[in-house]
Design an enzyme around this catalytic site. Structure first.
Site, mmCIF file in Angstrom:
data_model
loop_
_atom_site.group_PDB
_atom_site.id
_atom_site.type_symbol
_atom_site.label_atom_id
_atom_site.label_comp_id
_atom_site.label_asym_id
_atom_site.label_seq_id
_atom_site.Cartn_x
_atom_site.Cartn_y
_atom_site.Cartn_z
ATOM 1 N N GLU A 129 33.169 -85.056 64.033
ATOM 2 C CA GLU A 129 33.029 -83.605 63.881
ATOM 3 C C GLU A 129 31.678 -83.087 64.380
ATOM 4 O O GLU A 129 30.969 -82.382 63.670
ATOM 5 C CB GLU A 129 33.288 -83.202 62.415
ATOM 6 N N ASN A 158 35.657 -88.473 66.908
ATOM 7 C CA ASN A 158 36.783 -87.949 66.129
ATOM 8 C C ASN A 158 36.501 -86.490 65.766
ATOM 9 O O ASN A 158 35.357 -86.131 65.469
ATOM 10 C CB ASN A 158 36.886 -88.800 64.845
ATOM 11 N N HIS A 205 44.778 -82.099 61.251
ATOM 12 C CA HIS A 205 45.033 -81.443 59.960
ATOM 13 C C HIS A 205 45.692 -80.109 60.283
ATOM 14 O O HIS A 205 45.023 -79.110 60.533
ATOM 15 C CB HIS A 205 43.720 -81.233 59.194
ATOM 16 N N GLU A 213 44.223 -88.326 61.455
ATOM 17 C CA GLU A 213 44.221 -87.830 60.068
ATOM 18 C C GLU A 213 45.368 -86.848 59.849
ATOM 19 O O GLU A 213 45.204 -85.811 59.200
ATOM 20 C CB GLU A 213 42.872 -87.160 59.747
ATOM 21 N N ASP A 266 48.026 -84.507 58.714
ATOM 22 C CA ASP A 266 48.765 -83.926 57.586
ATOM 23 C C ASP A 266 49.128 -82.498 57.964
ATOM 24 O O ASP A 266 48.497 -81.894 58.824
ATOM 25 C CB ASP A 266 48.033 -84.023 56.228
HETATM 26 O O1 G2I Z 1 38.350 -83.054 54.766
HETATM 27 C C1 G2I Z 1 39.418 -83.768 55.268
HETATM 28 C C2 G2I Z 1 38.987 -84.837 56.241
HETATM 29 C C3 G2I Z 1 38.397 -84.215 57.474
HETATM 30 N N1 G2I Z 1 38.011 -85.228 58.437
HETATM 31 C C4 G2I Z 1 37.132 -86.250 57.922
HETATM 32 C C5 G2I Z 1 37.671 -86.864 56.667
HETATM 33 O O2 G2I Z 1 36.774 -87.819 56.148
HETATM 34 C C6 G2I Z 1 37.967 -85.817 55.646
HETATM 35 O O3 G2I Z 1 38.459 -86.504 54.482
HETATM 36 C C7 G2I Z 1 38.146 -85.931 53.268
HETATM 37 C C8 G2I Z 1 38.771 -86.773 52.179
HETATM 38 O O4 G2I Z 1 40.159 -86.745 52.333
HETATM 39 C C9 G2I Z 1 38.405 -86.214 50.803
HETATM 40 O O5 G2I Z 1 38.844 -87.109 49.760
HETATM 41 O O6 G2I Z 1 36.767 -85.886 53.082
HETATM 42 C C10 G2I Z 1 36.426 -85.217 51.885
HETATM 43 C C11 G2I Z 1 34.929 -85.028 51.830
HETATM 44 O O7 G2I Z 1 34.520 -84.037 52.661
HETATM 45 C C12 G2I Z 1 36.917 -86.021 50.702
HETATM 46 O O8 G2I Z 1 36.656 -85.311 49.501
HETATM 47 C C13 G2I Z 1 35.777 -85.879 48.615
HETATM 48 C C14 G2I Z 1 35.473 -84.843 47.570
HETATM 49 O O9 G2I Z 1 34.859 -83.736 48.208
HETATM 50 C C15 G2I Z 1 34.556 -85.400 46.542
HETATM 51 O O10 G2I Z 1 34.351 -84.464 45.531
HETATM 52 C C16 G2I Z 1 35.121 -86.683 45.982
HETATM 53 O O11 G2I Z 1 34.221 -87.303 45.101
HETATM 54 O O12 G2I Z 1 36.336 -87.032 47.999
HETATM 55 C C17 G2I Z 1 35.461 -87.653 47.113
HETATM 56 C C18 G2I Z 1 36.067 -88.953 46.621
HETATM 57 O O13 G2I Z 1 37.302 -88.727 46.014
#
Ligand code: G2I
Length: 566
Positions: A169, A210, A246, A275, A277
């Site tokens: 990003e 990515n 996404h 990724e 969805d």
């Molecule tokens: O935002 C969607 C994706 C966009 N591209 C990069 C990916 O790495 C990103 O994944 C998401 C995860 O799916 C989430 O699970 O990235 C987020 C972070 O920006 C992840 O969220 C975080 C929460 O913000 C936190 O509060 C939490 O502690 O997940 C953490 C672990 O569950």
């Protein structure tokens, strides 16, 4: 696609294979019935036949704790990306202090299930700890180099780990560089440096850039295209471009996705959907499900049409665990299984697009038998029932429970893949009703069984209850005396009564008893305490006895003494 490397020097611990334990959790009854989707060839089999991977983003918690999650993860997918466990804040939360537990857990799962792993992500402006963000240019460069060398190096000899997101990003929507702390401190130089350091740490891994909103041809994807072209012209080892994908049904499908993938492929890079969805505006309806399914079909078709597209990773697989509702309130249901692990029309779409012919079975399993309770204690009960049958196979049962002997509402307290279930955590001396229903491989659900009513024992505090041991005092050709039957309060608090049951062999008759009241039903005898010996303190015991007549020459005696309270 990268051919799997063959050497595995790394022999880290494997996930202990967890028994297929039944799950105990309060699940909502699904609002929308799942599509008749499965009874299908698994996605990984179909994708492999097309030379593609099909993967999922793994969340460490359900991967460790939920059998239903693990089953789908290993059955349907041949690729896995760590949703969060390999990010900087997860692996190196403070300088040179490393935590690999989550990352190892996912790699070990993948190895155990013959899945390839994509490392996600080395350099990103999110989920990077504050100590990195505040560094000056020289120290930041060192931190990046160390981070990449250690993390990438850890898995460099593991054949399962085939690729990394090196930078994630880096662009704004208009194609200018995102002014992240990386860019503000180092300018765009950090991008080429990160790729070179990653190559040094693992010469065999495919190294990817990515981003999101780059699926179609637009300003951002064109900036990405230009950057990749320029980096490769400078011999910066960019092997692959990841298109997050996404998507959201309300914004339309990027109809030029295939064309966009093709222009990147022409640069000589691998492309992958990293990724995927496809969120909808909740709640689900059949119409929204159908649109979503079509988008999934389109995405799979775009990858299938481009030989350089190595595969597709779905960002999770169950709506139970998806980042979408946390980020976009009133949107969600973006994945291919619902929150109860039932395949949605989106699953059917992906399966079909990969060449599968999932059945459209609509026949529900037969109704399971009424549960039979056994092993009742003050806090638990074992249930078993006659199994259901089904044309495409029963995959499991839902266990429903209502409070009391009548009224109340049945809610799901667990699932089981077998025709038995142990329900724990119950209250002492309390009535519950249980029903079960079966699910089949296509997501059809049977009618619920009749209910069984269970009353837990009074118990005696922790480890409550009582025990009974019987001694044959004397016997003769045609009879015997059992004395004492010792009743002991095995709990940690007083009990106010007890019931001992035992079994008489055929032809035996109780002819007298003392210190308890005996009633006989068939071969089962129930002995209730007398008025004066029902109360027993913790650890205390009392005794009773009885006499039996039996057929001449029969040497058997009463057996199977169990005690319950009261
Ligand atoms: O935002 C969607 C994706 C966009 N591209 C990069 C990916 O790495 C990103 O994944 C998401 C995860 O799916 C989430 O699970 O990235 C987020 C972070 O920006 C992840 O969220 C975080 C929460 O913000 C936190 O509060 C939490 O502690 O997940 C953490 C672990 O569950």
């Amino acid at each position: 696609m990268t051919p799997p490397r063959v050497r595995i020097r790394d022999t880290r611990r494997r996930l202990a294979s967890l028994a297929a334990l039944t799950l105990v959790s309060a699940l909502a009854v699904p609002a929308l019935s799942a599509a008749p989707a499965a009874a299908a060839t698994p996605l990984r089999t179909l994708a492999a036949a097309k030379g593609k991977f099909i993967g999922f983003a793994a969340a460490t918690n359900p991967l460790a704790n939920e059998a239903a999650y693990r089953t789908i993860a290993q059955t349907e997918f041949n690729q896995v990306t760590a949703e969060n466990a390999m990010k900087w804040e997860s692996t190196e939360p403070s300088d040179n202090s490393w935590t690999f537990s989550g990352a190892d857990q996912i790699v070990d799962f993948a190895v155990a299930n013959s899945q390839q792993v994509h490392g996600h992500t080395l350099i990103w402006h999110q989920q990077t700890p504050g100590w990195v963000q505040g560094l000056g240019a020289t120290a930041m460069r060192t931190a990046i180099q160390d981070h990449i060398a250690t993390l990438v190096g850890r898995y460099a000899d593991n054949a399962a780990l085939v690729s990394w997101d090196v930078v994630n990003e880096v662009f704004n929507e208009d194609g200018t560089f995102r002014t992240s702390f990386w860019y503000n401190t180092l300018g765009q130089s950090y991008i080429a440096d990160a790729f070179r350091w990653a190559r040094a740490a693992d010469p065999n891994a495919k190294l990817c850039i990515n981003d999101y909103n780059v699926e179609g041809v637009n300003a951002k994807s064109t900036a990405m295209y230009n950057l990749v072209q320029s980096l490769r012209a400078q011999n910066v080892p960019v092997d692959c471009v990841g298109f997050q994908s996404h998507l959201a049904t309300q914004y339309g499908f990027p109809s030029d996705m295939r064309q966009n993938l093709e222009r990147f492929a022409a640069l000589g890079v691998e492309v992958r959907i990293t990724e995927l969805d496809i969120r909808i505006q909740t709640p689900r309806t059949s119409a929204k499900d159908a649109t979503q399914a079509q988008y999934y079909t389109n995405a799979v078709n775009a990858c299938l049409a481009v030989p350089a597209c190595s595969g597709i990773t779905i960002w999770g697989f169950t709506d139970k665990y998806s980042w979408v509702p946390d980020t976009f309130p009133s949107e969600g249901a973006a994945l291919i299984y619902d929150e109860n692990y039932q395949a949605k029309p989106a699953y059917t779409a992906v399966n079909t697009a990969f060449g599968g012919t999932p059945t459209t079975d609509t026949q529900a399993p037969t109704t399971p038998g009424t549960p039979v309770a056994s092993g009742i204690t003050s806090s638990s009960v074992n249930l078993s029932w006659t199994a259901s049958t089904d044309n495409v196979g029963v995959t499991g049962y839902d266990i429903l429970r209502a409070p009391g002997t009548s009224g109340g509402t049945f809610t799901q307290v667990g699932t089981s893949t077998t025709a038995s279930f142990s329900n724990t955590g119950l209250s002492a001396n309390t009535a519950y009703r249980y029903q079960v229903r079966a699910r089949d491989a296509a997501g059809n659900v049977s009618a619920v069984s009749s209910a069984v009513t269970v009353t837990t024992t009074t118990g005696g505090g922790t480890g409550g209850g009582c025990g009974a041991t019987a001694t044959v005092q004397t016997q003769w050709q045609t009879g015997y005396v059992i004395e004492p039957v010792r009743v002991t309060n095995s709990g940690t608090s007083a009990i106010s009564g007890w019931t001992v049951t035992f079994t008489l062999p055929a032809g035996h008759t109780v002819t007298g008893s003392w210190n308890a009241t005996l009633t006989t039903s068939g071969q089962t005898v129930t002995a209730r305490n007398a008025a004066y010996n029902g109360s027993l303190g913790a650890g205390a015991s009392t005794t009773f006895g009885f006499q039996v007549s039996r057929p001449n020459g029969d040497t058997a005696t009463a057996s199977g003494f169990t005690c319950a309270t009261p």
